[in-house]
Design a protein around this motif. Structure first.
Motif, PDB file in Angstrom:
ATOM      1  N   CYS A   1      -5.634  -1.261   3.728  1.00 23.32           N
ATOM      2  CA  CYS A   1      -5.943  -1.657   2.359  1.00 23.32           C
ATOM      3  C   CYS A   1      -6.182  -0.406   1.521  1.00 23.32           C
TER       4      CYS A   1
ATOM      5  N   PHE B   1      -6.255  -4.890  -4.888  1.00 17.43           N
ATOM      6  CA  PHE B   1      -6.153  -4.489  -3.486  1.00 17.43           C
ATOM      7  C   PHE B   1      -4.706  -4.614  -3.024  1.00 17.43           C
TER       8      PHE B   1
ATOM      9  N   SER C   1     -11.246  -4.992   1.804  1.00 11.58           N
ATOM     10  CA  SER C   1     -11.378  -5.380   0.396  1.00 11.58           C
ATOM     11  C   SER C   1     -12.663  -6.164   0.154  1.00 11.58           C
TER      12      SER C   1
ATOM     13  N   VAL D   1     -10.408  -5.252 -10.425  1.00  8.91           N
ATOM     14  CA  VAL D   1     -10.074  -4.478  -9.224  1.00  8.91           C
ATOM     15  C   VAL D   1      -8.775  -5.028  -8.653  1.00  8.91           C
TER      16      VAL D   1
ATOM     17  N   ASP E   1      -8.790   0.822  -9.177  1.00  5.55           N
ATOM     18  CA  ASP E   1      -9.980   0.503  -9.964  1.00  5.55           C
ATOM     19  C   ASP E   1      -9.600  -0.091 -11.311  1.00  5.55           C
TER      20      ASP E   1
ATOM     21  N   ALA F   1      -6.940   0.469  -2.787  1.00  4.12           N
ATOM     22  CA  ALA F   1      -7.441  -0.261  -3.951  1.00  4.12           C
ATOM     23  C   ALA F   1      -7.037   0.430  -5.238  1.00  4.12           C
TER      24      ALA F   1
ATOM     25  N   SER G   1       0.805  -1.230   0.000  1.00  2.00           N
ATOM     26  CA  SER G   1       0.000   0.000   0.000  1.00  2.00           C
ATOM     27  C   SER G   1       0.833   1.273   0.000  1.00  2.00           C
TER      28      SER G   1
END
Length: 446
Positions: free
Chosen positions: A245, A236, A344, A234, A249, A247, A217
């Motif tokens: 977490c 994560f 997630s 997607v 797209d 993300a 991350s």
């Protein structure tokens, strides 16, 4: 914050700031503290750092020497320790991790019997014991010496719990996971595979020194590229101990903690699950988040930086959702701390139930540019309290007015001041961040 314990436990460079002697004494104190009227039961988890094994053994030695029975989860996540403590009736839990920090750092996070971060007053007692010259805690003898038990089944039960929370199958959904070569390497893929996803994984081969190294991350570019190259729906990314977490797209855009709070908050509000129509954030959340939530009739309460403060506010006021821009997201119905894999799953739930791609769920949010620079200083408190530094901060705040803001705060885990400006353009942010830094340098603080 105390001498050793900051906002997220006792953290520092392994065997420099945090030593095996520290760990042994933490174990000695906790074994005694929780075992004064019964035989204490304490569970330990760790991340994948090379030094985590060393600290695990030191803690076990201290705990069992004080008479506590110890249960080892081995490599696992911080939220799994929290879950196991509260679901299995342990007196407390210990997680050995420095979260998103580099491999040479490590930390000791203590979790109380309710699955929450340890109370400050108990941390103060631990610090006093660490610094005391006289031991003062008796050694257990004969049958009172503690024992150690392999408790990997606790991690498996946690995985089963996560799987049970999903509302729909993930069949035919292409999901990317960046496990940061950390704790989620033992958990995330198993959960997504069990739910039927087509799971693609990177950075899940820990070797003791590659945790958080150009992955996870804190380094989202790898996952962005991975999602686009493989046409994933997607992605994560977790941090070293998997309590965060973020993300990506389907278009390769980063969905940070603020956007996660927005999409989950709106989804929960539509289903009547957002208590008090309020989300708890920290002061670092983006102005764009607040404006977007206001349009949806959702209020925000702001706390100091640190997920422990977010959770305290949630408990005290009965709120169901809170978190940080960095990706700590807390769903009070299911957890007492940030949980990356749970987050997630909640994002997946919103996507599947609303039948929308992730990009669509956050398209109404217009985030303001932010720039934060971490400035290493000789003394955080003195630098922050300097009259000329304070005057410059006040001047910048007045200039920005309602179209931006400046926040200068002490790090809870590092010897730095974090200087953040949020404004209409990146140029404005940069201008005022460096004006403050220039004053810090001029006054000899860095």
């Amino acid at each position: 914050m105390g001498k050793y314990f900051g906002t997220d436990g006792f953290r520092g460079e392994a065997n420099v700031d945090l030593t095996v002697n520290h760990a042994f004494k933490v174990g000695r104190f906790l074994g005694h503290y929780y075992g004064q009227d019964h035989k204490a039961r304490i569970v330990i988890g760790k991340d994948t750092r090379r030094s985590s094994y060393m600290f695990e053994y030191a803690l076990v030695a201290g705990l069992t020497a004080s008479g506590a029975d110890v249960y080892l989860l081995h490599v696992t996540s911080t939220p799994s320790v929290s879950y196991v403590v509260r679901s299995e009736g342990f007196d407390c839990g210990i997680m050995i991790s420095a979260s998103h920090n580099p491999y040479y750092d490590n930390g000791i996070k203590v979790i109380n019997g309710a699955g929450q971060k340890l109370e400050a007053e108990v941390e103060d007692l631990i610090e006093a014991y660490i610094d005391s010259e006289a031991d003062g805690i008796p050694l257990a003898t004969m049958e009172n010496i503690g024992k150690t038990t392999d408790f990997a089944m606790g991690r498996h039960r946690y995985i089963g719990y996560l799987i049970s929370l999903a509302t729909r199958s993930f069949k035919n959904i292409k999901v990317g996971l960046d496990c940061a070569n950390g704790s989620s390497s033992q958990i995330a893929k198993a959960v997504f595979d069990a739910l039927g996803a087509q799971t693609y994984v990177i950075s899940n081969e820990p070797d003791g020194i590659n945790i958080n190294t150009n992955c996870g991350s804190t380094h989202m570019e790898n996952l962005q590229e991975f999602v686009l190259d493989n046409g994933l729906d997607v992605g994560f990314a977790y941090d070293g101990d998997a309590d965060r977490c973020l993300a990506v797209d389907e278009k390769g855009n980063i969905i940070d903690g603020d956007l996660i709070l927005y999409l989950c908050g709106v989804y929960m509000s539509e289903r009547g699950e957002l208590n008090n129509s309020t989300i708890v954030t920290t002061i670092m959340s983006n102005l764009g988040l607040f404006k977007a939530l206001e349009k949806k009739g959702i209020a925000c309460e702001k706390t100091a930086v640190g997920d422990k403060y977010v959770y305290e506010n949630m408990v005290n006021n009965g709120h169901s959702l809170g978190g940080e821009q960095t990706g700590h997201t807390i769903f009070a119905k299911h957890a007492t701390t940030g949980d990356g894999v749970l987050t997630s799953l909640k994002i997946m739930e919103a996507m599947l139930e609303k039948k929308m791609p992730l990009s669509k769920l956050v398209e109404e949010v217009e985030l303001f540019p932010q720039l934060q620079i971490n400035v290493k200083v000789k003394n955080k408190k003195e630098a922050r309290a300097d009259e000329e530094v304070a005057a410059k901060i006040g001047q910048v705040a007045e200039i920005l007015g309602r179209d931006g803001r400046i926040i200068v705060r002490e790090s809870g885990t590092e010897p730095v001041l974090r200087v953040m400006v949020e404004a209409a353009t990146e140029e404005i942010c940069r201008k005022y961040v460096y004006e403050v830094i220039d004053v810090l340098k001029m006054k000899g603080h860095c």
